[in-house]
Write a protein that holds these residues in place. Sequence first.
Motif, short mmCIF file in Angstrom:
data_model
loop_
_atom_site.label_atom_id
_atom_site.label_comp_id
_atom_site.label_asym_id
_atom_site.label_seq_id
_atom_site.Cartn_x
_atom_site.Cartn_y
_atom_site.Cartn_z
N GLU A 1 0.85 -1.19 0.00
CA GLU A 1 0.00 0.00 0.00
C GLU A 1 0.88 1.25 0.00
O GLU A 1 1.92 1.30 0.67
CB GLU A 1 -0.90 -0.02 1.24
N TYR A 2 0.46 2.25 -0.74
CA TYR A 2 1.23 3.49 -0.84
C TYR A 2 0.77 4.50 0.21
O TYR A 2 -0.40 4.56 0.57
CB TYR A 2 1.07 4.12 -2.23
N THR A 3 1.71 5.29 0.67
CA THR A 3 1.39 6.43 1.53
C THR A 3 1.39 7.69 0.67
O THR A 3 1.88 7.68 -0.47
CB THR A 3 2.43 6.58 2.66
N PRO A 4 0.84 8.79 1.17
CA PRO A 4 0.89 10.03 0.41
C PRO A 4 2.33 10.41 0.09
O PRO A 4 3.25 10.14 0.87
CB PRO A 4 0.24 11.04 1.35
N PRO A 5 2.57 11.02 -1.08
CA PRO A 5 3.93 11.40 -1.47
C PRO A 5 4.59 12.31 -0.43
O PRO A 5 3.95 13.15 0.19
CB PRO A 5 3.73 12.12 -2.80
N TYR B 1 6.92 6.75 6.71
CA TYR B 1 5.57 6.28 7.04
C TYR B 1 4.92 7.18 8.09
O TYR B 1 3.71 7.36 8.10
CB TYR B 1 5.62 4.84 7.56
N ARG B 2 5.74 7.70 8.97
CA ARG B 2 5.22 8.48 10.09
C ARG B 2 4.58 9.79 9.63
O ARG B 2 3.80 10.41 10.36
CB ARG B 2 6.35 8.75 11.07
N VAL B 3 4.88 10.21 8.42
CA VAL B 3 4.30 11.45 7.89
C VAL B 3 2.78 11.32 7.80
O VAL B 3 2.05 12.29 8.01
CB VAL B 3 4.91 11.78 6.51
N ASP B 4 2.31 10.12 7.50
CA ASP B 4 0.86 9.87 7.43
C ASP B 4 0.39 9.44 8.82
O ASP B 4 0.77 8.36 9.29
CB ASP B 4 0.57 8.78 6.41
N PRO B 5 -0.42 10.23 9.52
CA PRO B 5 -0.83 9.88 10.89
C PRO B 5 -1.66 8.60 10.98
O PRO B 5 -1.88 8.09 12.07
CB PRO B 5 -1.66 11.10 11.32
N LYS B 6 -2.08 8.10 9.83
CA LYS B 6 -2.85 6.85 9.82
C LYS B 6 -2.02 5.69 10.33
O LYS B 6 -2.55 4.73 10.89
CB LYS B 6 -3.33 6.58 8.39
#
Length: 406
Positions: free
Chosen positions: A254-258, A302-307
């Motif tokens: 799964e991709y995270t936001p750029p 990965y930590r950039v996306d709080p999800k």
Amino acid sequence: MGDLAAAAAVALGSPGGRSAGHVAILGYGATDPGLAEAFSGTFREGVAWLGARSWFRPHLPPTLEADGLSALGLALGVNRLLHRRDAAWLGALVVRGATAAGLSDLNRSLMVAAAHILEAPARRDLATMLPEARVALADLGIVPADAECRRPAWRNVLRFEPAMGDPARAALTLRAFEALCETNMPARLGRLEPGDVLRVLQGVERSLRLWTWEERPRTPRSALVRWDIENEYHVQNLLWTTLAPLFPDLNAEEYTPPVGHKNPRMDLTVPSLGLVIEVKFVRAGVSFAKIVEEIAADAALYRVDPKWRVLIPFVWDDSFRTEEHPKLIEGLRKLEMVHDAVVIPRPGKMERDAGDRIRPGRTGTRRASKAGAPGIDDIAQCPDSEASESTPRRVNRNVGVLKSRT
């Protein structure tokens, strides 16, 4: 426990009021290093006093001979403070007591456990214990665990009622219940946690015991089959097979936001837990320090996306450097976002032929092409350097290959 042991020591100083139960209390106290040192002398005297007595006397009601709780405490104390030969009488007593007619299931179970602690000759098998007693004592580190007794133990725990037994049985049943809840996900009543995923991943190494790696064909018409693990994609497939039946929302790649020019992709995820599983395949010649650096970089992205809140690295060590695993795990645990880490070596039985050995010096982590690499089911067409080799490998036409299928 300290106050109870002190009271038992006082009682043992009174010839008219002492009993095997008082000595047993000191035996249980011996499992605490502080209490063991304080009451070791009194316990030794108590064991010598009991050893001088006659047991299984005709026409007299049994005392210690039918008291599994006291027998277990004595066995624990002897194992901690004495040599077993100094209490050979106790080994003989628990072996005989475990076969006595009319003994309750709980007392029989505790007698059997005591006999195993003492390694008494002619002791009964641990399988004769109540399954919930076996689970509880295994959780305490007193007897070896047995996965086969968990299901019947769970059944008995659910059916237990306080009126069915004494406080000792109730305490053991509660301990078994807590132990089963820690390792049995259906017992969590639908409440899953990252620790549940971790426990499944930690069990992968054990599951490889029956992994197909044949020395000869299993049937006359079968080819020789070996399910080799050659790269990170294969490890991902293995983990998907293991986790998908247990975690319905498991996703692959799964991709995270750029993040600027980066378009991070996670190997495996469980969105309901905010959890990422990062897979690494370590070949010979690659330092574990490099793996720590890569996972630290992954976690930062990965930590950039709080999800995503939790990261569990899963490292397949194809070089079998098991002596370095504890330090690697310790280092990974210190990284932000990492809940815990799992490192397993390539099983010893999965030895490659000399011509089949893959090239050293590559991590198999797909760092260079991760943003645009194919899915886990596309390894055969993958342009990644891990999936393609400039030099053809020797092919054994009699060896079956495990292929991933959608």
